[in-house]
Design an enzyme around this catalytic site. Structure first.
Site, short mmCIF file in Angstrom:
data_model
loop_
_atom_site.label_atom_id
_atom_site.label_comp_id
_atom_site.label_asym_id
_atom_site.label_seq_id
_atom_site.Cartn_x
_atom_site.Cartn_y
_atom_site.Cartn_z
N HIS A 109 -44.34 -20.53 -49.49
CA HIS A 109 -44.27 -20.07 -50.88
C HIS A 109 -45.67 -20.03 -51.49
O HIS A 109 -46.07 -19.01 -52.08
CB HIS A 109 -43.36 -21.00 -51.69
CG HIS A 109 -43.23 -20.59 -53.13
ND1 HIS A 109 -42.26 -19.72 -53.56
CD2 HIS A 109 -43.96 -20.93 -54.24
CE1 HIS A 109 -42.39 -19.53 -54.86
NE2 HIS A 109 -43.41 -20.25 -55.30
N GLU A 110 -46.40 -21.11 -51.35
CA GLU A 110 -47.74 -21.16 -51.93
C GLU A 110 -48.70 -20.24 -51.20
O GLU A 110 -49.64 -19.70 -51.80
CB GLU A 110 -48.26 -22.60 -51.92
CG GLU A 110 -47.41 -23.58 -52.72
CD GLU A 110 -47.18 -23.16 -54.15
OE1 GLU A 110 -48.04 -22.44 -54.72
OE2 GLU A 110 -46.14 -23.52 -54.72
N HIS A 138 -48.59 -16.90 -52.87
CA HIS A 138 -49.45 -16.85 -54.06
C HIS A 138 -50.92 -16.75 -53.66
O HIS A 138 -51.68 -15.97 -54.24
CB HIS A 138 -49.24 -18.11 -54.90
CG HIS A 138 -47.91 -18.19 -55.59
ND1 HIS A 138 -47.39 -17.16 -56.33
CD2 HIS A 138 -47.00 -19.21 -55.67
CE1 HIS A 138 -46.21 -17.51 -56.82
NE2 HIS A 138 -45.96 -18.75 -56.43
#
Length: 370
Positions: free
Chosen positions: A24-25, A28
């Site tokens: 998920h990170e 980003h």
């Protein structure tokens, strides 16, 4: 529970959550790099850093002790109105988040959930290309003692063709039909030894001990046909289909909670995830991959919900900014973020309460008090 089971649960939980949060990170992070935003910090976990190092681009990578999430801190993420003169002096021209167009900022925020869906797809493809795609048939493998199926004299090998007037398309169809009719008197059309038999049946009923709505229960275990490893092109197609079906089923589950078909007591929190991680791990790595794919889809969807503090909430602000041509007022954002924090904190506490209730903690305390 033995010590090794606790250890398996802990290791499985940290592994599952670690992989999901990392991807998920990473979404980003890579989206920020793509849009020309410098990333100051990439942290896995919360709390003081256990390990940290700085790469050649200047990003500080951290591994922290509380494995309940993580974060990426883009350079210049703070609003210029809130930044100190010292912070402004340290900004790298052209590399700050707030200087980018609304579309670039939206891409950075959207990167996290998108990577969760990509991870789910990759895990499903890996699963189907190695272990294959198991198929559950609407054939009775065993009958549970004292169940509605036993009372109706269902036998191993019976193939369920129809429930009442509803023709059964598969196991999920059979389960959904039974679940919606607790206590109902009906008939089953089954195929037994090449012959069709109509069997009268009263569907069983089960109710959550915490007061949830009753659900119909048949009391059979369906036969599972082991999967065969698929060629990569077929595995890719099956992985895409499984990812899409998981998204649809998850959204349907959320809708059922909001529409009252299911109770919010069904919501699970981090303790439930930890417990399920340990239970799934004992069935092998393939089962763990499938569980991780399911959780990854859930994490991606949850982050897209239009709740301030979540990625979806920020995307709503950026959509309004794109339409109006100027950002949402500072006051509205502050109130929204405070409300979002209260909602998320409440959901965390509520799901944790559900977890502890399902583990029997409060019944145990009541027993001690009595």
């Amino acid at each position: 529970m033995m010590i090794h089971e606790y250890l398996r649960t802990l290791i499985s939980f940290v592994f599952v959550l670690g992989v999901l949060v990392t991807f998920h990170e990473l979404g980003h992070y890579l989206a920020a790099r793509w849009r020309g935003v410098h990333v100051e910090v990439f942290s896995l976990g919360f709390g003081p850093a256990l390990f940290k190092w700085r790469d050649r681009s200047g990003t500080e990578w951290r591994i922290c002790p509380i494995p309940l999430g993580g974060y990426v801190r883009p350079h210049g993420f703070d609003d210029p109105e809130d930044a100190t003169e010292e912070q402004k002096a340290a900004w790298i021209p052209g590399r700050t988040f707030h200087d980018k167009s609304v579309w670039s900022r939206a891409i950075v925020i959207l990167g996290g959930p998108v990577f969760n869906f990509i991870l789910a797809f990759v895990l499903f493809v890996l699963l189907f290309a190695t272990a294959g795609q198991p198929h559950v048939r609407n054939e009775v493998a065993s009958v549970l003692p004292g169940s509605a199926a036993q009372n109706a004299a269902l036998q191993k090998g019976d193939v369920i063709l129809r429930i009442g007037t509803h023709d059964i398309a598969g196991v999920e169809d059979a389960q959904a039909t039974v679940a919606q009719a607790p206590g109902q008197k009906t008939t089953l059309l089954v195929q037994r030894n090449g012959q069709s038999l109509e069997i009268p049946l009263t569907i069983g009923s089960t109710q959550d001990s915490r007061g949830g709505p009753a659900h119909g229960l048949l009391g059979v275990v369906f036969a599972v046909e082991p999967g065969k490893a698929l060629p990569l092109p077929q595995a890719i197609f099956a992985g895409a289909k499984a990812t899409w079906n998981t998204i649809v089923q998850t959204l349907n589950g959320v809708w059922q909670i909001f529409s009252g078909q299911h109770t919010a007591r069904d919501l699970g929190g981090p303790l439930k995830i930890a417990q399920l991680s340990g239970q799934v791990a004992q069935y092998g790595f393939a089962s763990l991959l499938s569980f991780m794919a399911l959780l990854s889809v859930n994490l991606g969807l949850i982050n897209l919900f239009p709740v301030p503090l979540l990625d979806g909430g920020r995307l709503v602000f950026y959509a309004i900014e794109a339409i109006r041509g100027r950002p949402v007022s500072k006051r509205v954002q502050e109130v929204s973020f405070q409300t979002g924090f209260a909602v998320l904190a409440g959901l965390f506490l509520f799901s944790t309460f559900n977890d502890l209730s399902s583990f029997g903690l409060f019944r145990w305390i009541a027993t001690l008090a009595g």
